[in-house]
Scaffold this motif. Sequence first.
Motif, PDB file in Angstrom:
ATOM      1  N   UNK A  23       0.879  -1.172   0.000  1.00 56.32           N
ATOM      2  CA  UNK A  23       0.000   0.000   0.000  1.00 56.32           C
ATOM      3  C   UNK A  23       0.911   1.215   0.000  1.00 56.32           C
ATOM      4  N   UNK A  24       0.883   1.976  -1.075  1.00 59.02           N
ATOM      5  CA  UNK A  24       1.773   3.124  -1.151  1.00 59.02           C
ATOM      6  C   UNK A  24       1.699   3.823  -2.492  1.00 59.02           C
ATOM      7  N   UNK A  25       2.316   4.968  -2.558  1.00 59.62           N
ATOM      8  CA  UNK A  25       2.344   5.744  -3.791  1.00 59.62           C
ATOM      9  C   UNK A  25       3.353   5.195  -4.785  1.00 59.62           C
ATOM     10  N   UNK A  26       3.480   5.895  -5.928  1.00 56.02           N
ATOM     11  CA  UNK A  26       4.370   5.428  -6.999  1.00 56.02           C
ATOM     12  C   UNK A  26       5.819   5.324  -6.534  1.00 56.02           C
ATOM     13  N   UNK A  27       6.168   6.095  -5.494  1.00 58.57           N
ATOM     14  CA  UNK A  27       7.558   6.070  -5.019  1.00 58.57           C
ATOM     15  C   UNK A  27       7.940   4.733  -4.406  1.00 58.57           C
ATOM     16  N   UNK A  28       6.961   3.868  -4.134  1.00 53.83           N
ATOM     17  CA  UNK A  28       7.278   2.559  -3.536  1.00 53.83           C
ATOM     18  C   UNK A  28       7.609   1.502  -4.589  1.00 53.83           C
ATOM     19  N   UNK A  29       7.468   1.859  -5.876  1.00 50.37           N
ATOM     20  CA  UNK A  29       7.620   0.824  -6.911  1.00 50.37           C
ATOM     21  C   UNK A  29       9.018   0.219  -6.990  1.00 50.37           C
ATOM     22  N   UNK A  30      10.106   0.983  -6.774  1.00 46.99           N
ATOM     23  CA  UNK A  30      11.420   0.319  -6.781  1.00 46.99           C
ATOM     24  C   UNK A  30      11.515  -0.795  -5.736  1.00 46.99           C
ATOM     25  N   UNK A  31      10.888  -0.588  -4.585  1.00 44.78           N
ATOM     26  CA  UNK A  31      10.928  -1.602  -3.531  1.00 44.78           C
ATOM     27  C   UNK A  31      10.165  -2.848  -3.952  1.00 44.78           C
ATOM     28  N   UNK A  32       8.984  -2.658  -4.549  1.00 42.92           N
ATOM     29  CA  UNK A  32       8.194  -3.831  -4.929  1.00 42.92           C
ATOM     30  C   UNK A  32       8.801  -4.503  -6.172  1.00 42.92           C
ATOM     31  N   UNK A  33       9.468  -3.714  -7.012  1.00 42.74           N
ATOM     32  CA  UNK A  33      10.205  -4.320  -8.147  1.00 42.74           C
ATOM     33  C   UNK A  33      11.337  -5.200  -7.626  1.00 42.74           C
ATOM     34  N   UNK A  34      11.932  -4.788  -6.515  1.00 45.60           N
ATOM     35  CA  UNK A  34      13.008  -5.611  -5.936  1.00 45.60           C
ATOM     36  C   UNK A  34      12.446  -6.973  -5.514  1.00 45.60           C
ATOM     37  N   UNK A  35      11.207  -6.935  -4.953  1.00 47.95           N
ATOM     38  CA  UNK A  35      10.578  -8.209  -4.561  1.00 47.95           C
ATOM     39  C   UNK A  35      10.353  -9.098  -5.780  1.00 47.95           C
ATOM     40  N   UNK A  36       9.995  -8.482  -6.906  1.00 47.83           N
ATOM     41  CA  UNK A  36       9.839  -9.249  -8.151  1.00 47.83           C
ATOM     42  C   UNK A  36      11.193  -9.786  -8.626  1.00 47.83           C
ATOM     43  N   UNK A  37      12.234  -8.975  -8.468  1.00 49.05           N
ATOM     44  CA  UNK A  37      13.574  -9.402  -8.888  1.00 49.05           C
ATOM     45  C   UNK A  37      14.079 -10.556  -8.030  1.00 49.05           C
ATOM     46  N   UNK A  38      13.662 -10.588  -6.770  1.00 54.06           N
ATOM     47  CA  UNK A  38      14.053 -11.700  -5.883  1.00 54.06           C
ATOM     48  C   UNK A  38      13.349 -12.979  -6.321  1.00 54.06           C
ATOM     49  N   UNK A  39      12.138 -12.844  -6.910  1.00 56.85           N
ATOM     50  CA  UNK A  39      11.495 -14.050  -7.421  1.00 56.85           C
ATOM     51  C   UNK A  39       9.985 -14.093  -7.330  1.00 56.85           C
ATOM     52  N   UNK A  40       9.347 -13.063  -6.762  1.00 53.97           N
ATOM     53  CA  UNK A  40       7.881 -13.046  -6.749  1.00 53.97           C
ATOM     54  C   UNK A  40       7.369 -13.005  -8.188  1.00 53.97           C
TER      55      UNK A  40
END
Lengths: 248, 253
Positions: A62-79
């Motif tokens: 839950x967050x604004x567009x500024x949180x996308x690098x963090x959630x992209x990192x989760x995808x890069x880890x393997x989500x």
Amino acid sequence: MKILVCISNVPDTTSKINFTDNDTKFDTNGVQFVINPNDEFGLTRAMWFKEKQGASIHVATVGGAQTEPTIRKALAIGADEAIRINAEPTDGFFVAQQLAEVAKNGEYDLIIAGRESIDYNGGMVPGILATMLDMNFVNTCIGLEIDGTNAVAYREIDGGKEKIETSLPLVIGGQKGLVEESDLRIPNMRGIMMARKKALTVQEPSGGASLTQDQKFEKPAEKGPVKLVDAENVDELISLLHNEAKVI
Amino acid sequence: MSILVYTESEKGKLKKNAFEVASYGYALGQLMGSDVTAVAINSENTDALGAYGISKALLIQNSKLDVFNAKGYAKAIHQAAESVGAKTIIVSSSADTKFLTPILAGMMQAGYVPNVVAIPESTSPLTVKRTAFSNKGFALTAIQSEHSIIGVSNNAFGTVENATACDVQGFDASIDDTDLSTKSVEVDKVVGKATIADADVVVSGGRGLKGPENWGMIEELADILGAATACSKPVSDLGWRSHGEHVGQTGKP
């Protein structure tokens, strides 16, 4: 098994904590944001279930567009997929409401959230979320094994640990111990490239209200310097422990 | 408006934090001009709360709650709150209470503020000071909902004696087997030693001790002081001490 890992976007653990706007907001100037450590332990355990038991992993924040690098990192880890609810996480109850909507639509077997975020330390999202979804819940989870729909969880208690048997669907509040620090993963180049192609869906919040509001912040008083006592000077040590620390 | 204080017990005896939240509840009742009722589960010395200003307590005696179960306990406390018309609930910061309280907050749609370090600065709306940013800051947090839950930080308020007679009344809580779908099957707990959660003094060590074989002096000092032992993050990462002793951002507060 479908797993939802809830991700909070928090200041790096080494960040200097300052406040701005007349001490009503956290000062993000110069602060690097990361996956909340308690969530990262959970994500890493979810990756184990993906690799050993064929689970799929969605991550949500839950967050604004500024949180996308963090959630992209989760995808890069393997989500496999990510969902961002486009709203400021104003309090734990509001965040739990938003995640509950995501969970209802996703029909997840297991939801992993950190036991608390290291910024606002609410420690309530996984428990409120489980209650809203009428799912089983284990907090301060330091171990999790799943066989079919049966789950064995280990929970840290004051002065020890507890073994709990329960079943899916299940929400856990994870923390260090769920995996070891050395098991945490740094995304490699292939993971980072693949993350760019993975779905990151942005959803608008589904209403809901905050029940609390942080009105003002302050920093604690500066700590005094560390006092080093010479090993030969036992009298001074006794005096400090008795007169200052007041522990003897 | 009424206040309910959840007073935790272990093996039939009220815990130290029960007397701290009782003291906090009494002080809040004085501030708000509200009735204060305590609730205890399977406690044998509930009347001891009278020493800390509690004049009325509900005692839930239910064999289904002999072993801690977060949802079962939350449901029982919810029923007790409804029976006395409590709008504000006071709880401790123990691991068990931090497990059950979010469930209770979800059931009651209550604004929950944990890690509270002082009596409210304002009562309308209820506004409390709490720790945030892993003890690197404080927040002044207002609760905007009809029901509120205040989680008192360990050792923040302390125990304050205000002796009175405590009228202990039985209270029947309705607990179904479906509420107990998480089952405790084994507890591995240190016995006879202070834990970080309830200790007044903590003796902590870091990597400077060179190795786990040198921890004897930490334990010896802790024993002499009646203190709990703790360690830094690298020490628990190295496996010298258990995760449960790690204090800091990803460990104990």
